[in-house]
Design an enzyme around this catalytic site. Structure first.
Site, short mmCIF file in Angstrom:
data_model
loop_
_atom_site.label_atom_id
_atom_site.label_comp_id
_atom_site.label_asym_id
_atom_site.label_seq_id
_atom_site.Cartn_x
_atom_site.Cartn_y
_atom_site.Cartn_z
N GLU A 189 0.84 -1.20 0.00
CA GLU A 189 0.00 0.00 0.00
C GLU A 189 0.88 1.25 0.00
OE1 GLU A 189 -4.40 0.22 1.67
OE2 GLU A 189 -2.99 0.77 3.24
N HIS A 210 7.18 -27.36 1.99
CA HIS A 210 6.35 -28.46 1.53
C HIS A 210 5.24 -27.94 0.64
CE1 HIS A 210 8.52 -31.10 4.26
NE2 HIS A 210 8.60 -30.01 4.99
N LYS A 267 -13.84 1.04 -3.71
CA LYS A 267 -14.88 1.41 -2.73
C LYS A 267 -16.02 2.12 -3.43
CE LYS A 267 -11.73 2.19 1.15
NZ LYS A 267 -11.21 3.22 2.06
O1 LIG Z 1 -8.99 2.57 9.81
P1 LIG Z 1 -9.91 2.77 8.66
O2 LIG Z 1 -10.13 4.21 8.35
O3 LIG Z 1 -11.20 2.02 8.88
O4 LIG Z 1 -9.22 2.15 7.40
C1 LIG Z 1 -8.94 0.81 7.27
C2 LIG Z 1 -8.10 0.58 6.03
O5 LIG Z 1 -8.87 0.83 4.89
C3 LIG Z 1 -8.46 1.70 3.87
O6 LIG Z 1 -9.11 1.35 2.71
C4 LIG Z 1 -6.99 1.87 3.65
O7 LIG Z 1 -6.57 1.45 2.40
C5 LIG Z 1 -6.14 1.24 4.71
O8 LIG Z 1 -4.89 1.88 4.72
C6 LIG Z 1 -6.81 1.33 6.04
O9 LIG Z 1 -5.96 0.81 7.02
#
Ligand SMILES: O=P(O)(O)OC[C@H]1O[C@H](O)[C@H](O)[C@@H](O)[C@@H]1O
Length: 527
Positions: free
Chosen positions: A322, A351, A456
């Site tokens: 990331e 293995h 997303k």
């Molecule tokens: O801690 P949050 O804001 O819920 O995010 C949780 C995760 O989701 C995101 O999509 C990011 O890509 C991550 O870097 C992050 O750790």
């Protein structure tokens, strides 16, 4: 040949006595002038890192400071307010955990909290999972930890089954930096429903770790959750293990979080020094650069010979991929950077996929992690006269390393004394800095993740289409639609409509009639 190897080993074996850690890069096939050639770039990376540690806006896109190094040495934080926030939060984590352990903070009715359910994903789960697997002591921990790290209903049920009858003594820590991550919100809603179904007031069991005024924070305030701990915009999710995200679950479990912080601070002190030859983080970054030609051409295989470090590769997968997997460099040129990371543990992997490593496509470099201490019990039994299981574990590590070298498969070895809170803190800090230095070497921003948003957003579109499809079906009760006709009516992609309808049919939410032709695309769906 073997003499050459020994000479090269001695030349490129770095041992740091303070840390008790060694790094062997002798089996990486870099020429003797490589480090000298890279020195100007390494010095620029050190300078970038020094500026970052002083509070520069090291994440330019998001206009944020990058402060995870301050978490283990608050005196380095650039303002008194930040210093105070770090120190106060750490104290409140320790205090909260102590009160939970003593029973001063207990469930309504007085039950002591014995179970801990962590709800989070990505950087808000991987660190706690790594630490639990590495340092947890089943049966001896102060609390037994469980995780919701996805929006998979069956995965949630699996965890809830383990908590059956124990919700009354379960503390739930919902972790989300942004406070808006849907998977985590879903886990929170599912957990709350399970408490309600058990006749319990979930708000008296729930704790939030999140940014001030995030959605999650507002919910926790409005519903008067048991406690709230802060997460700051200057700590990235993938570098959040040593703030409340990782420290609160670990402290509740009874893990020595101060030793983790001290280990990280000790590693920071060593790897902050701009002397490449004595800096294990810089040497790691330079080896990654050499192996992948600064373009991610080879994959990083992480092979710890220690069961407790099984999740380290998964943790590093997020940290490295990331951070480094970026389309654009800092100048805005398309570079498509990154290094793929995978691995589980040796000898187990021998293995499985080590066959390909030795004989198949030569597109990787291995990082072996050797742990000197076999087990916490003083003595090991002999599995053969004079030989223990731990002798075999080391034998397999050394044997595999040689077998790979024979076939020109490069490897690095990191040797650590044990798997303790201090060592884990050191390893986390080592890789955080190596990743940051490597990002400087290749000129990218390691601290944002713009690519994550696309999936997303698209998922949001799928949920919206699902609503339209079910509304269209409900408006014509009993009327059969093919996926294509319903998509046309609802105004959406027929392929997505097909996928959504198949899912709904499998879960009994719509009725599906197979077509006499047997053609799956002629099947009809109705409300
Ligand atoms: O801690 P949050 O804001 O819920 O995010 C949780 C995760 O989701 C995101 O999509 C990011 O890509 C991550 O870097 C992050 O750790």
């Amino acid at each position: 040949m073997s003499n050459n190897t020994w000479q090269r080993f001695k030349k490129y074996f770095l041992h740091n006595a303070t840390l008790g850690l060694s790094l062997d890069i002798s089996r990486m096939p870099f020429p003797d002038d490589f480090l000298a050639k890279m020195e100007p770039a390494a010095q620029r990376a050190f300078a970038d890192m020094a500026a970052l540690e002083k509070g520069a806006i090291a994440n330019p896109d998001e206009k944020r400071m990058v402060g995870h190094y301050w978490l283990r040495n608050a005196t380095l934080a650039p303002t008194p307010e930040l210093r105070d926030a770090i120190v106060t939060t750490l104290a409140s984590i320790k205090d909260f955990a102590a009160k939970v352990h003593s029973g001063a903070i207990a469930a309504p009715g007085g039950a002591k909290f014995t179970q801990l359910l962590v709800v989070g994903i990505g950087g808000s789960a991987l660190g706690p999972q790594l630490v639990n697997h590495a340092l947890g002591r089943p049966g001896a921990d102060k609390m037994t930890i469980h995780f919701f790290d996805n929006t998979d209903p069956d995965g949630i049920d699996y965890v809830l089954a383990a908590l059956a009858g124990k919700l009354v003594e379960t503390l739930v820590v919902v972790i989300s930096k942004s406070g808006g991550t849907v998977e985590t919100r879903n886990g929170q809603i599912e957990a709350a429903a399970a408490f309600r179904a058990a006749g319990l007031d979930y708000t008296k069991h729930f704790v939030a770790v999140t940014g001030a005024d995030s959605k999650l924070d507002k919910t926790a305030v409005a519903d008067r959750w048991l406690a709230r701990f802060p997460m700051w915009d200057w700590v990235g999710g993938r570098t959040s293990e040593l703030c409340a995200v990782g420290l609160l679950p670990a402290a509740l479990q009874g893990i020595d979080i101060q030793a983790m912080l001290d280990g990280a601070a000790a590693m920071d002190a060593v790897t902050r020094q701009p002397v490449t030859a004595r800096n294990p983080a810089a040497l790691l970054a330079l080896m990654w650069h050499h192996a992948t030609r600064g373009r991610g051409e080879k994959d990083m295989v992480i092979l710890p010979y220690k069961d407790r470090l099984l999740l380290f590769s998964r943790y590093l997968q997020q940290l490295v991929m990331e951070s480094l997997g970026k389309e654009l460099d800092l100048q805005g040129h398309v570079v498509n950077q990154g290094i793929a990371v995978y691995g589980n543990k040796g000898s187990t992997d021998q293995h499985a996929y080590v066959q390909q490593l030795r004989e198949g496509v030569n597109n990787f470099f291995v990082t072996f992690i050797e742990v000197l201490k076999d087990r916490s019990a003083a003595a090991s039994l002999e599995v053969e006269p004079g030989i223990t299981a731990g002798d075999y574990l080391q034998g397999f590590y050394l044997g595999t390393r040689d077998a790979l070298s024979e076939k020109d498969r490069p490897s690095i070895t990191l040797t650590v004394p044990d798997v303790s809170p201090r060592t884990l803190g050191m390893l986390i800090a080592l890789y955080e800095r190596a990743t940051g230095l490597y990002a400087s070497l290749v000129g990218i921003n390691a601290y944002h993740q713009p690519g994550v948003e696309a999936g997303k957003k698209a998922a949001g579109g799928v949920i919206a289409l699902k609503q339209k499809l079910t509304a269209a079906l409900a408006a014509a009760p009993g009327k059969p639609f093919t996926a294509e006709s319903l998509a046309a009516q609802a105004g959406g992609s027929p392929e997505l409509a097909f996928k959504i309808l198949e899912h709904l049919a499998a879960n009994g939410a719509v009725k599906k009639n197979a077509a006499a032709s047997g053609n799956i695309f002629e099947a009809t769906y109705s409300a």
